[in-house]
Design an enzyme around this catalytic site. Structure first.
Site, mmCIF file in Angstrom:
data_model
loop_
_atom_site.group_PDB
_atom_site.id
_atom_site.type_symbol
_atom_site.label_atom_id
_atom_site.label_comp_id
_atom_site.label_asym_id
_atom_site.label_seq_id
_atom_site.Cartn_x
_atom_site.Cartn_y
_atom_site.Cartn_z
ATOM 1 N N LYS A 1 1.427 -1.156 -0.019
ATOM 2 C CA LYS A 1 -0.189 -0.161 -0.113
ATOM 3 C C LYS A 1 1.103 1.589 0.093
ATOM 4 O O LYS A 1 0.534 1.982 -0.590
ATOM 5 C CB LYS A 1 -0.759 -0.041 1.250
ATOM 6 C CG LYS A 1 -1.324 0.877 1.935
ATOM 7 C CD LYS A 1 -2.529 1.129 2.333
ATOM 8 C CE LYS A 1 -1.932 1.256 4.298
ATOM 9 N NZ LYS A 1 -1.309 2.982 4.543
ATOM 10 N N ASN A 2 1.896 1.133 0.567
ATOM 11 C CA ASN A 2 2.864 2.582 0.815
ATOM 12 C C ASN A 2 3.891 2.379 -0.575
ATOM 13 O O ASN A 2 4.546 4.086 -0.203
ATOM 14 C CB ASN A 2 3.679 2.521 2.404
ATOM 15 C CG ASN A 2 2.539 2.758 3.723
ATOM 16 O OD1 ASN A 2 1.140 2.993 3.433
ATOM 17 N ND2 ASN A 2 3.214 2.297 4.564
ATOM 18 N N CYS B 1 -3.920 13.023 13.482
ATOM 19 C CA CYS B 1 -4.507 11.322 13.881
ATOM 20 C C CYS B 1 -4.017 10.577 15.106
ATOM 21 O O CYS B 1 -3.418 11.064 15.912
ATOM 22 C CB CYS B 1 -3.773 10.691 12.309
ATOM 23 S SG CYS B 1 -2.274 10.172 12.641
ATOM 24 N N ARG C 1 1.550 14.774 14.020
ATOM 25 C CA ARG C 1 2.223 14.061 12.357
ATOM 26 C C ARG C 1 1.586 15.366 11.255
ATOM 27 O O ARG C 1 0.898 15.610 10.312
ATOM 28 C CB ARG C 1 1.349 13.047 11.433
ATOM 29 C CG ARG C 1 1.767 11.726 11.767
ATOM 30 C CD ARG C 1 0.809 11.334 11.286
ATOM 31 N NE ARG C 1 1.379 10.051 10.981
ATOM 32 C CZ ARG C 1 0.875 9.297 10.257
ATOM 33 N NH1 ARG C 1 -0.099 8.762 10.001
ATOM 34 N NH2 ARG C 1 1.697 8.526 8.863
ATOM 35 N N ASP D 1 6.073 0.465 11.597
ATOM 36 C CA ASP D 1 3.983 0.525 11.225
ATOM 37 C C ASP D 1 4.129 -1.229 11.591
ATOM 38 O O ASP D 1 3.576 -1.947 11.390
ATOM 39 C CB ASP D 1 4.359 -0.174 9.449
ATOM 40 C CG ASP D 1 3.659 1.548 9.402
ATOM 41 O OD1 ASP D 1 3.406 2.183 10.253
ATOM 42 O OD2 ASP D 1 4.098 1.841 8.000
ATOM 43 N N ARG E 1 -9.048 -0.645 5.709
ATOM 44 C CA ARG E 1 -7.673 0.506 4.701
ATOM 45 C C ARG E 1 -6.162 0.052 3.994
ATOM 46 O O ARG E 1 -6.345 0.590 2.918
ATOM 47 C CB ARG E 1 -7.359 1.838 5.978
ATOM 48 C CG ARG E 1 -8.407 2.925 6.158
ATOM 49 C CD ARG E 1 -8.172 3.962 7.117
ATOM 50 N NE ARG E 1 -6.637 4.046 6.019
ATOM 51 C CZ ARG E 1 -5.384 4.859 7.168
ATOM 52 N NH1 ARG E 1 -5.348 4.753 8.507
ATOM 53 N NH2 ARG E 1 -4.090 4.736 6.831
HETATM 54 C C1 UD1 Z 1 5.141 7.126 6.147
HETATM 55 C C2 UD1 Z 1 4.285 5.741 6.101
HETATM 56 C C3 UD1 Z 1 3.526 5.416 7.842
HETATM 57 C C4 UD1 Z 1 4.720 5.136 8.246
HETATM 58 C C5 UD1 Z 1 5.628 5.744 8.152
HETATM 59 C C6 UD1 Z 1 7.123 6.005 8.942
HETATM 60 C C7 UD1 Z 1 3.212 6.523 4.017
HETATM 61 C C8 UD1 Z 1 1.852 6.741 3.472
HETATM 62 N N1 UD1 Z 1 2.832 5.997 5.289
HETATM 63 O O1 UD1 Z 1 4.026 8.371 7.002
HETATM 64 O O2 UD1 Z 1 2.782 4.072 7.375
HETATM 65 O O3 UD1 Z 1 4.585 4.589 9.986
HETATM 66 O O4 UD1 Z 1 5.966 6.398 7.459
HETATM 67 O O5 UD1 Z 1 7.641 5.045 8.524
HETATM 68 O O6 UD1 Z 1 3.701 5.912 3.735
HETATM 69 N N2 UD1 Z 1 7.798 14.268 10.433
HETATM 70 C C9 UD1 Z 1 7.483 16.195 11.013
HETATM 71 N N3 UD1 Z 1 7.722 16.698 9.836
HETATM 72 C C10 UD1 Z 1 6.544 17.207 8.272
HETATM 73 C C11 UD1 Z 1 6.939 15.254 7.953
HETATM 74 C C12 UD1 Z 1 7.183 14.637 9.331
HETATM 75 O O7 UD1 Z 1 7.881 16.519 11.931
HETATM 76 O O8 UD1 Z 1 6.789 17.426 7.624
HETATM 77 C C13 UD1 Z 1 7.623 13.320 11.590
HETATM 78 C C14 UD1 Z 1 6.898 13.031 11.775
HETATM 79 O O9 UD1 Z 1 5.592 13.432 12.753
HETATM 80 C C15 UD1 Z 1 7.459 11.957 12.414
HETATM 81 C C16 UD1 Z 1 8.670 11.122 11.904
HETATM 82 O O10 UD1 Z 1 8.546 12.759 11.213
HETATM 83 O O11 UD1 Z 1 7.541 11.908 13.542
HETATM 84 C C17 UD1 Z 1 8.312 10.691 10.856
HETATM 85 O O12 UD1 Z 1 7.043 10.873 9.917
HETATM 86 P P1 UD1 Z 1 7.216 10.260 8.207
HETATM 87 O O13 UD1 Z 1 7.873 8.991 7.750
HETATM 88 O O14 UD1 Z 1 6.891 11.842 7.366
HETATM 89 O O15 UD1 Z 1 5.362 9.414 8.283
HETATM 90 P P2 UD1 Z 1 5.038 9.377 7.058
HETATM 91 O O16 UD1 Z 1 5.121 9.778 5.674
HETATM 92 O O17 UD1 Z 1 3.305 10.124 7.149
#
Ligand code: UD1
Length: 421
Positions: free
Chosen positions: A22-23, A117, A122, A308, A400
């Site tokens: 999915k990701n 969420c 996030r 995850d 999902r």
């Molecule tokens: C993706 C995955 C999710 C997985 C996560 C971490 C998808 C659709 N989802 O989520 O399943 O759990 O990676 O492996 O691929 N952060 C910030 N600022 C930002 C972006 C992120 O502070 O602009 C922080 C987040 O709060 C978190 C960390 O960075 O603590 C990692 O988040 P991120 O890798 O961005 O997760 P997702 O991409 O949302």
């Protein structure tokens, strides 16, 4: 609403085929916004999140057609809207993946801000600041990110303060259509990010450093790409979840159609806990442990242990002989499953982002509530070994991300039924 009823105590056996990730499919579907041609994605998991993103593309004016449940034909040449509205984005945070492609292709877009969420705040500040470095003007208006770069985005040097998966994917896609060269540092190295880079390369984009934390991308200057058909990589989290199902029931099962190279951290933990692991091409077989040992887990970015898989290993730790320690470093609120597992008799003590899991106490059936996608799978795993009949409610969270979940568990011999409330 559906719920799952699970009678605990059955040993599992046999094989289960793993779906596409999915990701990986989500950013790859967003990537089609950069194509001038029609293309097919195969091995797409038939899950709700994919349908949500396909619907978003249709809302933008694209044609998206499922040829069969796992093959999506997409043509974005007819896209005539750049607005990703709240109704879709609130269903799925990953809709934010359209931000980079829309902005780089059209020079403007309006994407609803994803809210908080279940697993934490996030933020998406890193996506936005990187786009600003590429010359975008970004404002937040009435809950929307209103982004513009009338002459297109420009290449830039960007250092991500934190490693972000969707942030990296968004900016890589934006850079592919930017004017000039973008240098990205501290990029996520997850296999899903790597596949996006590989497809861009196959589409003619010069991109160096694939699979490392430093990428150099030469943009096409807003020229749309000819993107080849894409086969989505296997879902390493789904595969890990079924391996945990084998582990928690101490059974021998095989997951097929997987890429073990993407799962080394999870495989190593299962081995540390005493399980036998055998890898044969695209199959992984797990065999029972003589004694299930407790584990120590720190969730971190790839190739470290994935957040995850944290909830599933917490369930598994409940049957270990001793105390396991799980340190959740990525998300501040990713322990929602703890209170549900406690309703089944689990002894888990939380101290901030660290959970101590006392293995060995008897688990009993209960009515439990799914809170997020991966947390829900932990409840199913616990139910497989709980005494009696557990009912897992709110399984739309599971739908999902897990394709044919109860069918696959049934195939392995679990007593699991989907029922209507
Ligand atoms: C993706 C995955 C999710 C997985 C996560 C971490 C998808 C659709 N989802 O989520 O399943 O759990 O990676 O492996 O691929 N952060 C910030 N600022 C930002 C972006 C992120 O502070 O602009 C922080 C987040 O709060 C978190 C960390 O960075 O603590 C990692 O988040 P991120 O890798 O961005 O997760 P997702 O991409 O949302």
């Amino acid at each position: 609403m559906h719920y799952l009823q699970i009678q605990g105590g059955a040993k599992l056996s046999g094989e289960v085929a793993i779906s596409g990730a999915k990701n990986a499919a989500l950013p790859l579907i967003a990537l089609t916004l950069l194509a001038k041609n029609e293309l097919k994605l195969t091995n797409v998991p038939n899950v709700a999140d994919i349908k949500t993103l396909a619907q978003l593309l249709v809302n933008l004016g694209a044609s998206c057609e499922f040829e069969d449940p796992n093959t999506l034909k997409v043509n974005t040449s007819s896209v005539n809207s750049t607005m990703a509205n709240y109704d879709i984005v609130r269903k799925m945070r990953a809709s934010i993946l359209t931000l980079g492609p829309l902005l780089s292709r059209f020079g403007h877009c309006e994407v609803s801000l994803p809210g908080g969420c279940a697993i934490g705040q996030r933020p998406i500040d890193l996506h936005l600041s990187a786009l600003e470095k590429m010359g975008a003007n970004i404002e937040i208006k009435q809950g929307y990110i209103v982004a513009s770069a009338p002459n297109g985005l420009n290449g830039a040097r960007i250092v991500f303060d934190k490693i972000t998966v969707t942030g990296s994917e968004n900016i890589i896609m934006a850079a592919a259509l930017a004017h000039g060269t973008t240098r990205l540092l501290n990029v996520a190295k997850e296999p899903e990010v790597v596949q996006v880079c590989e497809i861009l390369k196959a589409s003619g984009i010069n991109i160096e450093g694939i699979g490392t934390s430093e990428l150099v991308i030469e943009g096409s200057g807003q020229r749309l790409l000819t993107i080849p058909d894409i086969k989505v990589i296997p879902d390493r989290i789904e595969a890990g979840t079924y391996l945990c199902a084998g582990a928690i029931t101490n059974s021998k099962i095989t997951v097929t159609k997987v890429n073990a190279k993407h799962m080394l951290a999870v495989i190593a933990k299962l081995e540390e806990m005493g399980f036998g692991i055998e890898i044969d091409d695209d199959k992984i077989t797990i065999s029972p442990a003589k004694e299930i040992k407790p584990c120590e887990i720190i969730t971190t970015e790839y190739p470290g242990f994935p957040t995850d898989m944290q909830a599933q290993f917490m369930a598994l730790a409940l049957v270990a002989n001793g105390v396991s320690v799980i340190d959740e470093r990525l998300f501040e609120n990713r322990f929602m499953h703890v209170s549900e597992l406690a309703r089944m008799g689990a002894d888990i003590r939380l101290n901030g982002h660290i959970a101590s899991v006392y293995g060995g106490s008897e688990l009993n059936s209960a009515d439990v509530m799914a809170t997020d996608l991966r947390a829900s799978s932990a409840l199913i795993l616990a139910a497989l070994v709980a005494k009696g009949e557990t009912r897992v409610h709110r399984i739309y969270h599971l739908d999902r991300g897990y394709e044919n979940l109860e069918l696959k568990f049934k195939q392995l011999g679990a007593n699991i039924t989907r029922l209507e409330e």
